[in-house]
Design a protein around this motif. Structure first.
Motif, PDB file in Angstrom:
ATOM      1  N   GLU A  45      -7.701  10.503   3.233  1.00 56.97           N
ATOM      2  CA  GLU A  45      -6.787   9.383   3.047  1.00 56.97           C
ATOM      3  C   GLU A  45      -7.112   8.657   1.751  1.00 56.97           C
ATOM      4  OE1 GLU A  45      -5.863   5.136   5.301  1.00 56.97           O
ATOM      5  OE2 GLU A  45      -7.082   6.649   6.298  1.00 56.97           O
ATOM      6  N   ALA A  77      -7.079   3.669  -7.008  1.00 54.88           N
ATOM      7  CA  ALA A  77      -6.882   3.641  -5.554  1.00 54.88           C
ATOM      8  C   ALA A  77      -7.761   2.582  -4.905  1.00 54.88           C
ATOM      9  CB  ALA A  77      -7.210   5.010  -4.959  1.00 54.88           C
ATOM     10  N   TYR A  78      -7.271   2.088  -3.776  1.00 53.30           N
ATOM     11  CA  TYR A  78      -8.060   1.147  -2.981  1.00 53.30           C
ATOM     12  C   TYR A  78      -9.209   1.865  -2.269  1.00 53.30           C
ATOM     13  CZ  TYR A  78      -4.133  -2.168  -3.332  1.00 53.30           C
ATOM     14  OH  TYR A  78      -3.164  -3.010  -3.780  1.00 53.30           O
ATOM     15  N   ASN A  79      -8.920   3.057  -1.765  1.00 54.01           N
ATOM     16  CA  ASN A  79      -9.943   3.771  -0.993  1.00 54.01           C
ATOM     17  C   ASN A  79      -9.747   5.285  -1.073  1.00 54.01           C
ATOM     18  OD1 ASN A  79      -7.584   3.406   0.818  1.00 54.01           O
ATOM     19  ND2 ASN A  79      -8.854   4.594   2.215  1.00 54.01           N
ATOM     20  N   TYR A  80     -10.807   5.987  -0.709  1.00 55.77           N
ATOM     21  CA  TYR A  80     -10.836   7.449  -0.668  1.00 55.77           C
ATOM     22  C   TYR A  80     -11.732   7.793   0.520  1.00 55.77           C
ATOM     23  CZ  TYR A  80     -12.038  12.193  -2.397  1.00 55.77           C
ATOM     24  OH  TYR A  80     -12.246  13.543  -2.539  1.00 55.77           O
ATOM     25  N   ASN A 117      -5.397   5.314  -0.458  1.00 52.32           N
ATOM     26  CA  ASN A 117      -4.402   4.244  -0.491  1.00 52.32           C
ATOM     27  C   ASN A 117      -4.344   3.662  -1.901  1.00 52.32           C
ATOM     28  OD1 ASN A 117      -3.803   4.426   2.275  1.00 52.32           O
ATOM     29  ND2 ASN A 117      -5.646   3.286   2.755  1.00 52.32           N
ATOM     30  N   ARG A 150       0.278   4.823   0.928  1.00 57.06           N
ATOM     31  CA  ARG A 150      -0.754   5.588   1.639  1.00 57.06           C
ATOM     32  C   ARG A 150      -0.454   7.077   1.551  1.00 57.06           C
ATOM     33  NH1 ARG A 150      -3.986   3.462   5.411  1.00 57.06           N
ATOM     34  NH2 ARG A 150      -2.502   1.760   5.683  1.00 57.06           N
ATOM     35  N   THR A 151      -1.467   7.843   1.198  1.00 56.97           N
ATOM     36  CA  THR A 151      -1.359   9.302   1.210  1.00 56.97           C
ATOM     37  C   THR A 151      -2.379   9.843   2.200  1.00 56.97           C
ATOM     38  OG1 THR A 151      -2.950   9.616  -0.584  1.00 56.97           O
ATOM     39  CG2 THR A 151      -0.627   9.376  -1.203  1.00 56.97           C
ATOM     40  N   ILE A 152      -1.947  10.791   3.017  1.00 59.01           N
ATOM     41  CA  ILE A 152      -2.821  11.418   4.007  1.00 59.01           C
ATOM     42  C   ILE A 152      -2.683  12.921   3.835  1.00 59.01           C
ATOM     43  CG2 ILE A 152      -3.314  11.709   6.463  1.00 59.01           C
ATOM     44  CD1 ILE A 152      -2.067   8.960   6.920  1.00 59.01           C
ATOM     45  N   ILE A 187       0.855  -1.191   0.000  1.00 59.33           N
ATOM     46  CA  ILE A 187       0.000   0.000   0.000  1.00 59.33           C
ATOM     47  C   ILE A 187       0.888   1.237   0.000  1.00 59.33           C
ATOM     48  CG2 ILE A 187      -1.622   1.392   1.352  1.00 59.33           C
ATOM     49  CD1 ILE A 187      -2.901  -1.134   2.336  1.00 59.33           C
TER      50      ILE A 187
END
Length: 162
Positions: free
Chosen positions: A138, A113-116, A140, A77-79, A75
């Motif tokens: 976030e 992306a996996y999620n938003y 990922n 990950r961006t935050i 993953i």
């Protein structure tokens, strides 16, 4: 270090998830009712945290449903930490984001992306500080290259054409 050379406000984000506010209250009450456990926890935290600089907030979450992509076992990950603009309330910022900007984000990252997820921050109690940020966003990705694909010039051009 931030783009302007300043040190970031926080070094880390720690997230605890409870099924509801009552479960959170039971957890904190349990810790308060066990002074020895609270002492051990506090002593350990002092070994690596500036406890005076630590803050915690309630998070009201919003999750996007994206097209499923295969998990690669890694993953990226961006935050993102964000504040609402001057003249806008927390509620107005959330309403705009959820009703307009979220749709743009979903369009751009769907399939990459996996999620938003958006985590809107609120005071945890009446005598606690207001959050410095309005929300944490976030996303990922399977790898950094997936984010690079999203930010490539062809995607924004495609968006503006529609």
């Amino acid at each position: 270090m931030t783009d302007d050379g300043a040190d970031p406000i926080y070094d880390a984000v720690m997230q605890l998830c409870f099924p509801d506010r009552e479960a959170y209250d039971r957890c904190t009450s349990s810790l308060q009712n066990h002074p020895e456990s609270a002492r051990i926890l506090a002593e350990d935290e002092q070994k690596f945290l500036d406890r005076e600089a630590c803050v915690h907030f309630e998070s009201q979450d919003s999750f996007s449903s994206l097209q499923a992509i295969p998990h690669t076992g890694s993953i990226f990950r961006t935050i993102w930490f964000a504040r609402h603009r001057t003249g806008m309330t927390h509620e107005q910022c959330r309403a705009y984001y959820e009703n307009k900007h979220r749709l743009l984000g979903e369009y751009l990252i769907n399939g990459y992306a996996y999620n938003y997820d958006r985590h809107y921050l609120h005071k945890i109690g009446p005598n606690t500080p207001n959050p410095h940020y309005t929300f944490i966003m976030e996303m990922n990705f399977p790898r950094a290259a997936s984010l690079d694909q999203v930010t490539a010039t062809s995607r924004p051009t495609r968006l503006s054409a529609n």
